[in-house]
Design an enzyme around this catalytic site. Structure first.
Site, PDB file in Angstrom:
ATOM      1  N   VAL A  11       0.833  -1.200   0.000  1.00  0.00           N
ATOM      2  CA  VAL A  11       0.000   0.000   0.000  1.00  0.00           C
ATOM      3  C   VAL A  11       0.874   1.259   0.000  1.00  0.00           C
ATOM      4  CG1 VAL A  11      -1.659   1.329   1.374  1.00  0.00           C
ATOM      5  CG2 VAL A  11      -1.971  -1.136   1.086  1.00  0.00           C
ATOM      6  N   GLU A 154      -7.572   1.892   1.751  1.00  0.00           N
ATOM      7  CA  GLU A 154      -7.026   1.515   0.457  1.00  0.00           C
ATOM      8  C   GLU A 154      -7.716   0.248  -0.042  1.00  0.00           C
ATOM      9  OE1 GLU A 154      -4.675   3.096  -1.516  1.00  0.00           O
ATOM     10  OE2 GLU A 154      -5.641   1.544  -2.721  1.00  0.00           O
ATOM     11  N   ARG A 157      -5.665  -4.204  -5.061  1.00  0.00           N
ATOM     12  CA  ARG A 157      -5.354  -5.640  -4.985  1.00  0.00           C
ATOM     13  C   ARG A 157      -3.898  -5.836  -5.373  1.00  0.00           C
ATOM     14  NH1 ARG A 157      -9.451  -7.256  -9.473  1.00  0.00           N
ATOM     15  NH2 ARG A 157      -8.665  -5.222 -10.102  1.00  0.00           N
ATOM     16  N   PHE A 252     -15.637 -12.066  -8.251  1.00  0.00           N
ATOM     17  CA  PHE A 252     -15.476 -12.839  -7.007  1.00  0.00           C
ATOM     18  C   PHE A 252     -16.424 -14.024  -6.903  1.00  0.00           C
ATOM     19  CE2 PHE A 252     -12.129 -10.876  -4.559  1.00  0.00           C
ATOM     20  CZ  PHE A 252     -11.831  -9.832  -5.432  1.00  0.00           C
ATOM     21  N   GLY A 256     -12.933 -22.284  -5.918  1.00  0.00           N
ATOM     22  CA  GLY A 256     -11.594 -22.855  -5.828  1.00  0.00           C
ATOM     23  C   GLY A 256     -11.296 -23.303  -4.417  1.00  0.00           C
ATOM     24  N   GLY A 260      -6.998 -16.304   0.474  1.00  0.00           N
ATOM     25  CA  GLY A 260      -5.902 -16.109   1.430  1.00  0.00           C
ATOM     26  C   GLY A 260      -5.404 -14.692   1.255  1.00  0.00           C
ATOM     27  N   CYS A 263      -4.997  -9.603   3.437  1.00  0.00           N
ATOM     28  CA  CYS A 263      -6.156  -8.768   3.794  1.00  0.00           C
ATOM     29  C   CYS A 263      -7.386  -9.550   4.238  1.00  0.00           C
ATOM     30  CB  CYS A 263      -6.529  -7.867   2.616  1.00  0.00           C
ATOM     31  SG  CYS A 263      -5.347  -6.549   2.385  1.00  0.00           S
ATOM     32  N   LYS A 266      -7.196 -11.582   7.569  1.00  0.00           N
ATOM     33  CA  LYS A 266      -6.905 -10.655   8.670  1.00  0.00           C
ATOM     34  C   LYS A 266      -8.118  -9.757   8.973  1.00  0.00           C
ATOM     35  CE  LYS A 266      -4.226  -6.898   7.713  1.00  0.00           C
ATOM     36  NZ  LYS A 266      -4.729  -5.629   8.211  1.00  0.00           N
TER      37      LYS A 266
END
Ligand code: UDX
Length: 456
Positions: A11, A154, A157, A252, A256, A260, A263, A266
């Site tokens: 970022v 922010e 990706r 999205f 699969g 992970g 972001c 967490k």
């Protein structure tokens, strides 16, 4: 303007390079000595498409400089962007130590009567109420009263960070101080992106809610994929059909092995910890995390069932990063897969185009071998599991691979291979929720003569 960016992670460095590219004078503060040494050569310590040349050009032209002296960099700046990491602690709440260190450093800057108003722009993902707390903290101290706090989350990706910054769907500016908002809007104006002005707490919540919602879409489609397996539907067709509804959209909905990265996991856990503090159950968000945990482990568990026992079984993993286009393995599904496989005694060889010597993998899984290419990783393997959809995996020579492996089995955790091509070369293949190549079909065939011969 003179701008200071604290933290040269994904970022911070992207923000700094983009703002320097807009013509501002940007000083980046990084206290990791090895990273700083790389940056001071005008190089980029992370892998991110397009970033090295943007950093290099602005470094060469003197608009981008690097230091470990936050006091000196912040003192001259009209705006300080705080982009330090807030990693998860054991209880899921974010570790705010780096953030508080920046706060304290800004507070210790000598008072300058002619300094005017200065912006503290919080880009780090922080618990709701952090911006307000920072504002009150600054207000208590006469020397730091000139700081105005803005929450400016922010949404970039990794892998498409520059594209996402130049084409941001929205820029969220969280403050109730109009002059501060206008100063930040002036900095971002050349990007020409839509701006939403909100209060600080709402800005902080937008970040968590947006990430959690995207994660929920992934867990949702993965749950539907598991159901598709059972009822004989195809997740690709289902996702396409769902996505054509403009209210749902296509993004999205790629099924699969789950999400992970630095972001989603967490932020989910941080929001759950916020819920706990507020004594509020968050059953949907709890379910999103639980579904993802199971999905991360789906393929190693399937393999274990298929073979009965994984003790000494040679497994090849393709892809270690949590997504293509990055060298980041933080919270990657690969780490959960490695733990499960090695815990069951499998001998793992992994290959990733961007992960050659990853301390995270080496430290946690010293017995795992890292190969130089897909073929070396697959040699003498009894199963290949694809974990990251790197484009190069779609262009492999399957006939060559067929001669190298011990047992021809491919489990595609990202549904990115063409099952007909893989099976034509003599492999058994299954994806996630694919009608034609379901795990269920593979399992049903294990006992059959055809599969027994194929896998022997
Ligand atoms: C995410 C958010 O998208 C971004 O807005 C925020 O600023 C940071 O977190 P990032 O983690 O870099 O970005 O990657 P993203 O492309 O969102 O993918 C996250 C994970 O979800 C990856 O593991 C990816 O493989 C997985 N994913 C994504 C799916 O499994 N299916 C999908 O359809 C999309």
């Amino acid at each position: 303007m003179r701008i200071c960016v604290v933290g040269a992670g994904y970022v911070g460095l992207v923000t700094a390079a983009v703002i320097a590219g807009l013509g501002h004078q940007v000083s980046v503060v990084e206290n990791h000595p090895a990273k700083l040494a790389v940056l001071r050569r005008g190089e980029t310590p992370i892998y991110e498409e397009g970033l090295p040349s943007l950093v290099k050009d602005n470094f060469r032209d003197g608009r981008l400089t690097f230091t470990d002296d936050i006091g000196a960099a912040a003192e001259k700046a009209e705006a300080v962007f705080i982009a330090v990491g807030t990693p998860s602690q054991a209880d899921g709440s974010p570790d705010m130590a780096s953030f508080y260190a920046v706060r304290d450093a800004l507070c210790q800057l000598p008072y300058r009567s002619n300094a005017g108003r200065r912006l503290a722009v919080v880009k780090s993902t922080v618990p709701i109420g952090t911006g307000d707390a920072l504002h009150h903290f600054f207000q208590k101290n006469a020397a730091s009263r000139s700081w105005q706090v803005i929450s400016n989350p922010e949404f970039l990706r990794q892998g498409t960070a520059l594209y996402d910054t130049y084409n941001a769907d929205r820029i969220i500016i969280g403050t109730e101080e109009e002059d501060a908002a206008h100063l930040l809007m002036k900095i971002y104006a050349p990007l020409g992106r839509p701006v939403l002005l909100v209060d600080r707490r709402s800005a902080e919540m937008i970040k968590y809610a947006a990430n959690t919602f995207l994660a929920a879409k992934i867990s949702f489609i993965n749950e539907i994929a598991c159901l598709c397996e059972q009822v004989g539907a195809d997740i690709g067709a289902v996702a396409r059909g769902m996505g054509m509804d403009a209210r749902i959209g296509h993004a999205f909905l790629r099924a699969g092995i789950g999400f992970g990265g630095s972001c989603f996991p967490k932020d989910l856990h941080a929001l759950l910890s916020t819920g706990q503090e507020a004594q509020l159950q968050l059953p949907m968000i709890t379910a999103v995390a639980a579904v993802n945990h199971n999905q991360n482990l789906l393929l190693p568990r399937f393999l274990s069932e298929l073979y009965g026992d994984l003790q000494g079984v040679r497994v090849c993993l393709w892809g270690l990063t949590y997504k293509p286009g990055t060298d980041d393995t933080r919270d990657a599904p690969a780490l959960a897969v490695l733990a499960e496989l090695t815990g069951r005694g499998a001998q793992v060889t992994a290959y990733d185009p961007q992960v050659k010597a990853c301390w995270l993998v080496k430290q946690q899984f010293p017995a795992v071998a890292i190969a130089h290419d897909s073929y070396e990783a697959a040699a003498r393997s009894e199963a290949i599991i694809l974990l990251t959809e790197w484009p190069e995996f779609a262009h492999l020579n399957w006939n060559r691979l067929r001669h190298q492996v011990k047992r021809p089995l491919v489990l595609d955790g990202r549904n990115c291979l063409d099952g007909s091509v893989v099976e034509a070369a003599g492999f058994s293949y299954a994806g996630i929720g694919q009608k034609r190549y379901s795990l269920k079909r593979l399992q049903a065939r294990t006992g059959s003569a055809e599969m027994g011969v194929a896998l022997s």
